[in-house]
Design a protein around this motif. Structure first.
Motif, PDB file in Angstrom:
ATOM      1  N   ALA A  48      -2.950  -4.048   2.495  1.00  0.00           N
ATOM      2  CA  ALA A  48      -3.660  -2.817   2.102  1.00  0.00           C
ATOM      3  C   ALA A  48      -4.412  -3.112   0.796  1.00  0.00           C
ATOM      4  CB  ALA A  48      -2.676  -1.669   1.920  1.00  0.00           C
ATOM      5  N   LYS A  50      -6.449  -1.467  -1.068  1.00  0.00           N
ATOM      6  CA  LYS A  50      -6.506  -0.466  -2.146  1.00  0.00           C
ATOM      7  C   LYS A  50      -5.419  -0.725  -3.176  1.00  0.00           C
ATOM      8  CE  LYS A  50      -3.266   2.892  -0.270  1.00  0.00           C
ATOM      9  NZ  LYS A  50      -2.290   2.778  -1.367  1.00  0.00           N
ATOM     10  N   SER A  51      -4.336  -1.331  -2.733  1.00  0.00           N
ATOM     11  CA  SER A  51      -3.197  -1.576  -3.606  1.00  0.00           C
ATOM     12  C   SER A  51      -3.290  -2.946  -4.281  1.00  0.00           C
ATOM     13  CB  SER A  51      -1.899  -1.477  -2.799  1.00  0.00           C
ATOM     14  OG  SER A  51      -1.820  -0.218  -2.157  1.00  0.00           O
ATOM     15  N   LEU A  71      -6.449  -4.180   5.491  1.00  0.00           N
ATOM     16  CA  LEU A  71      -6.656  -2.745   5.681  1.00  0.00           C
ATOM     17  C   LEU A  71      -7.455  -2.282   4.469  1.00  0.00           C
ATOM     18  CD1 LEU A  71      -5.824  -0.352   7.589  1.00  0.00           C
ATOM     19  CD2 LEU A  71      -4.059   0.170   5.896  1.00  0.00           C
ATOM     20  N   TYR A  96      -9.531   4.406   6.727  1.00  0.00           N
ATOM     21  CA  TYR A  96      -9.870   5.819   6.584  1.00  0.00           C
ATOM     22  C   TYR A  96     -11.272   6.022   7.151  1.00  0.00           C
ATOM     23  CZ  TYR A  96      -6.272   4.411   3.361  1.00  0.00           C
ATOM     24  OH  TYR A  96      -5.145   3.819   2.857  1.00  0.00           O
ATOM     25  N   ARG A 165      -3.963  14.153   7.206  1.00  0.00           N
ATOM     26  CA  ARG A 165      -5.053  13.227   7.545  1.00  0.00           C
ATOM     27  C   ARG A 165      -5.566  13.555   8.938  1.00  0.00           C
ATOM     28  NH1 ARG A 165      -3.216   7.364   4.803  1.00  0.00           N
ATOM     29  NH2 ARG A 165      -2.731   8.247   2.782  1.00  0.00           N
ATOM     30  N   MET A 193      -3.659   3.344  14.792  1.00  0.00           N
ATOM     31  CA  MET A 193      -2.887   3.276  13.558  1.00  0.00           C
ATOM     32  C   MET A 193      -2.117   4.572  13.386  1.00  0.00           C
ATOM     33  SD  MET A 193      -4.202   2.853   9.607  1.00  0.00           S
ATOM     34  CE  MET A 193      -4.566   4.596   9.392  1.00  0.00           C
ATOM     35  N   TYR A 195       0.336   5.879  10.287  1.00  0.00           N
ATOM     36  CA  TYR A 195       0.958   5.544   8.996  1.00  0.00           C
ATOM     37  C   TYR A 195       1.897   6.661   8.556  1.00  0.00           C
ATOM     38  CZ  TYR A 195       1.351   5.291   3.911  1.00  0.00           C
ATOM     39  OH  TYR A 195       1.840   5.281   2.626  1.00  0.00           O
ATOM     40  N   GLY A 250       3.146   1.781   9.159  1.00  0.00           N
ATOM     41  CA  GLY A 250       4.003   1.492   8.018  1.00  0.00           C
ATOM     42  C   GLY A 250       3.287   1.168   6.730  1.00  0.00           C
ATOM     43  N   GLY A 251       4.108   0.958   5.726  1.00  0.00           N
ATOM     44  CA  GLY A 251       3.657   0.602   4.391  1.00  0.00           C
ATOM     45  C   GLY A 251       4.837   0.000   3.653  1.00  0.00           C
ATOM     46  N   THR A 252       4.625  -0.297   2.383  1.00  0.00           N
ATOM     47  CA  THR A 252       5.638  -1.011   1.608  1.00  0.00           C
ATOM     48  C   THR A 252       7.043  -0.432   1.773  1.00  0.00           C
ATOM     49  OG1 THR A 252       4.097  -1.845  -0.038  1.00  0.00           O
ATOM     50  CG2 THR A 252       6.373  -1.495  -0.770  1.00  0.00           C
ATOM     51  N   ALA A 268       1.432  -2.652   7.735  1.00  0.00           N
ATOM     52  CA  ALA A 268       0.512  -2.688   6.601  1.00  0.00           C
ATOM     53  C   ALA A 268       1.342  -2.605   5.328  1.00  0.00           C
ATOM     54  CB  ALA A 268      -0.470  -1.508   6.656  1.00  0.00           C
ATOM     55  N   ALA A 269       0.891  -3.285   4.285  1.00  0.00           N
ATOM     56  CA  ALA A 269       1.561  -3.157   2.980  1.00  0.00           C
ATOM     57  C   ALA A 269       0.660  -3.736   1.902  1.00  0.00           C
ATOM     58  CB  ALA A 269       2.910  -3.875   2.965  1.00  0.00           C
ATOM     59  N   GLY A 270       0.803  -3.185   0.724  1.00  0.00           N
ATOM     60  CA  GLY A 270       0.035  -3.692  -0.418  1.00  0.00           C
ATOM     61  C   GLY A 270       0.782  -3.478  -1.719  1.00  0.00           C
ATOM     62  N   SER A 271       1.256  -2.237  -1.935  1.00  0.00           N
ATOM     63  CA  SER A 271       1.861  -1.889  -3.220  1.00  0.00           C
ATOM     64  C   SER A 271       3.018  -2.813  -3.603  1.00  0.00           C
ATOM     65  CB  SER A 271       2.386  -0.455  -3.181  1.00  0.00           C
ATOM     66  OG  SER A 271       1.327   0.443  -2.951  1.00  0.00           O
ATOM     67  N   PHE A 279       7.448   2.418  -6.890  1.00  0.00           N
ATOM     68  CA  PHE A 279       8.172   1.698  -5.837  1.00  0.00           C
ATOM     69  C   PHE A 279       9.510   1.154  -6.336  1.00  0.00           C
ATOM     70  CE2 PHE A 279       4.122   2.351  -4.033  1.00  0.00           C
ATOM     71  CZ  PHE A 279       4.362   2.479  -2.665  1.00  0.00           C
TER      72      PHE A 279
HETATM   73  C1  PLP Z   1      -3.207   3.943   6.178  1.00  0.00           C
HETATM   74  C2  PLP Z   1      -2.230   3.344   5.229  1.00  0.00           C
HETATM   75  N1  PLP Z   1      -1.449   2.338   5.640  1.00  0.00           N
HETATM   76  C3  PLP Z   1      -0.572   1.753   4.822  1.00  0.00           C
HETATM   77  C4  PLP Z   1      -0.421   2.172   3.506  1.00  0.00           C
HETATM   78  C5  PLP Z   1       0.614   1.510   2.663  1.00  0.00           C
HETATM   79  O1  PLP Z   1       0.147   0.894   1.533  1.00  0.00           O
HETATM   80  P1  PLP Z   1       1.140   0.442   0.393  1.00  0.00           P
HETATM   81  O2  PLP Z   1       2.005  -0.615   0.947  1.00  0.00           O
HETATM   82  O3  PLP Z   1       0.218  -0.050  -0.661  1.00  0.00           O
HETATM   83  O4  PLP Z   1       1.909   1.631  -0.047  1.00  0.00           O
HETATM   84  C6  PLP Z   1      -1.208   3.231   3.044  1.00  0.00           C
HETATM   85  C7  PLP Z   1      -1.035   3.738   1.676  1.00  0.00           C
HETATM   86  O5  PLP Z   1      -1.384   4.823   1.294  1.00  0.00           O
HETATM   87  C8  PLP Z   1      -2.138   3.832   3.919  1.00  0.00           C
HETATM   88  O6  PLP Z   1      -2.930   4.850   3.527  1.00  0.00           O
END
Ligand code: PLP
Length: 402
Positions: A48, A50-51, A71, A96, A165, A193, A195, A250-252, A268-271, A279
Motif C-alpha cells: 500500500a 500511501k503508507s 496498491l 480508490y 466506501r 478488492m 478491505y 486486508g491490511g497490516t 495488502a499492507a503498508g503501514s 499500529f
Molecule cells: C484499500 C486498502 N487496502 C489496504 C489498506 C491497508 O494499508 P495499511 O497496511 O497501510 O494499513 C488500506 C488502508 O487504508 C486500504 O485503504
C-alpha cells in the motif's frame, strides 16, 4: 534498547545533520517486512504505497519474495510508478476510484500503461466518467477492479462498523456490477478488492484500554466470520461473470485473518513497514518503529518545559489525541494540552526537559506511516549505528498526490 542507548545511537548517527530530519532504520524496515511476510502465510502482499510514499522504499520492499505489486492511492501516482524505463512496478492497482480526467486521458493514450494499471470501480458512474473522457472504441481496454464493501452491518443496516466506501455490499450487487463492467466495451474486469478496515486498521489491544480491546476483538471476530462468508460468495458470483486475476483483501492489522480466507489471492499492507504509533496496539504482532523524526530544541520557556521547532505533523482520521506525534527520546516528554503539536513550534513537558539544551534534539514518532514522508524530502537511512545515505520521498522527488 533502553532510552539512552536508542537516543545516543540516533543522535550520533545524525550529528552532522540539522533537524528537522527523518530517519528510516533499514534493519527495522527489513524486520517488519519479514514479519508481514510471515503473517501473510505465503500469500503475496501488494504494498500500500500511501503508507510508504518513497520510491526507493517501494523498490526495496518489492525486491522481497513476499511482496508483489503496488496498491496506489491516486491514478497520477500509479502512472508515475508504472511508467518510464524503470517502473517501480508493472502491476499497479489504484485502490480508490479516480475522477482525474487528465490522468485518465494519459492512461487511455498509452497501451503499455493501460496493461500495467488497474482502476477501482464501485458504480457505473465511474465507468461513465471514463467514457466521457475517452471513447471506448478509441482506447485500449482498461483494467477494472471491483471494490466490495467489507464493513459489518447489523440491525437491518442501522449499525455500520467500518468505513464508508463502496455501496456494493452483497454478492448479488457485486455480480450485477460485474455484469455491467463486462458488458461495456473498453473495460476488462480483472480483480475484486474487499478491505476490512474495521479489522485491519482498528487496534484490538490498545495500550491502557483493556476493556476497549476486549470489545474490539469481539467485534472483529464477528466481522471476520461474516466477511469470510460474504466475500467468498461474492467472489464465486463474480467469477461466473469474469476471469478474475486477483482478489485483494486486508491490511497490516488483519494479515492472519485475511490470509485464512480461501477466496483471497493476495493481501495488502503498508503501514506495518514503518510501524507508526497507531499500529502499536495489536495482539497478533508488534512491529519495530522504523521511521522517527528529530526536532531541535530552540528555547526553554520554564523549568520542566522545552520548546522544539515544528512538530505539527498530525495524522489524518478522526481528530483526537491518538493522531498527534509522540515524543519518544528522551523518554517522558509530553505535549501541552493547550497547544498540542504546533504549526511552527511545540512545547514539551517532563522531567527530561531540564536535561535538554538549545540545539539538542527530541526524537518523535508519527501516528501514521506514509504521511511523515509529506514533511521531508528524504528519509536518512540508518543501518546498524551508521547513516548509509538517504531515500527520496515522493515530496523530495517533487511529487505530491494529495
Ligand atoms: C484499500 C486498502 N487496502 C489496504 C489498506 C491497508 O494499508 P495499511 O497496511 O497501510 O494499513 C488500506 C488502508 O487504508 C486500504 O485503504
Amino acid at each position: 534498547m533502553d532510552d539512552d542507548t536508542a537516543r545516543s545511537r540516533l543522535d550520533a548517527a545524525t550529528a552532522d545533520l540539522d533537524p528537522p530530519l527523518a530517519v528510516l532504520d533499514l534493519d527495522a524496515l527489513d524486520a517488519n517486512a519479514a514479519d508481514l511476510e510471515r503473517r501473510a502465510g505465503g500469500r503475496p502482499i501488494r504494498v500500500a504505497s500511501k503508507s510508504v510514499r518513497s520510491r526507493p522504499v517501494l523498490r526495496r520492499v518489492l525486491a522481497r519474495p513476499g511482496f508483489a505489486g503496488v496498491l496506489a492511492y491516486t491514478l497520477p501516482e500509479a502512472l508515475w510508478l508504472a511508467g518510464g524505463d524503470d517502473p517501480v512496478s508493472t502491476d499497479v492497482v489504484v485502490g480508490y476510484p479516480t475522477a482525474d480526467r487528465t490522468a485518465l486521458r494519459t492512461l487511455a493514450a498509452d497501451p503499455e500503461l493501460a496493461a500495467r494499471v488497474t482502476l477501482m470501480v464501485d458504480s457505473p458512474e465511474q465507468l461513465d466518467l471514463v467514457d466521457a473522457v475517452t471513447a471506448p472504441g478509441a482506447r485500449p481496454e482498461l483494467r477494472i477492479c471491483l471494490d466490495l464493501d467489507a464493513s459489518l452491518r447489523a440491525a437491518g443496516g442501522r449499525v455500520h462498523v467500518g468505513v464508508r466506501r463502496s455501496p456494493v455490499h452483497t454478492p448479488e450487487q457485486a455480480a450485477a456490477l460485474a455484469r455491467t463492467v463486462s458488458g461495456r466495451p473498453g473495460f476488462r474486469l480483472v480483480g475484486l478488492m474487499a478491505y476490512e478496515a474495521q479489522v485491519a486498521g482498528v487496534q484490538n489491544s490498545p495500550p491502557g484500554r483493556p476493556l476497549r480491546g476486549l470489545a474490539v476483538r469481539g467485534m472483529q471476530a464477528v466481522s471476520v466470520r461474516e466477511l469470510t462468508g460474504r466475500r467468498g460468495a461474492a467472489v464465486t458470483a463474480v467469477r461466473e461473470v469474469a476471469d478474475l486475476e486477483f482478489v485483494n483483501g486486508g491490511g497490516t492489522g488483519s494479515l492472519e485473518t485475511t490470509t485464512a480466507d480461501a477466496s483471497v489471492t493476495e493481501l495488502a499492507a503498508g503501514s506495518g513497514l514503518y510501524s507508526p504509533t497507531l499500529f502499536d496496539g495489536y495482539r497478533a504482532f508488534r512491529g519495530s518503529p522504523a521511521v522517527l523524526f528529530a526536532l531541535p530544541v530552540t528555547r526553554r520557556p520554564a523549568p520542566g518545559t522545552v520548546t522544539v521547532a515544528g512538530g505539527g505533523w498530525i495524522a489524518s482520521g478522526p481528530a483526537g489525541a491518538d493522531r498527534l506525534p509522540t515524543p519518544v527520546h528522551p523518554a517522558g516528554l509530553t505535549m501541552v494540552g493547550t497547544e498540542g503539536a504546533g504549526e511552527v513550534q511545540t512545547p514539551l513537558r517532563g522531567a527530561a526537559a531540564d536535561r535538554l539544551r538549545v540545539g539538542d534534539r527530541v526524537w518523535v514518532r508519527h501516528a501514521k506511516a506514509g504521511e511523515v514522508a509529506e514533511h521531508v524530502a528524504v528519509l536518512h537511512t540508518l543501518a546498524g549505528d551508521r547513516l548509509t545515505g538517504a531515500f527520496d520521498t515522493y515530496r523530495g522527488e517533487g511529487r505530491s498526490f494529495g
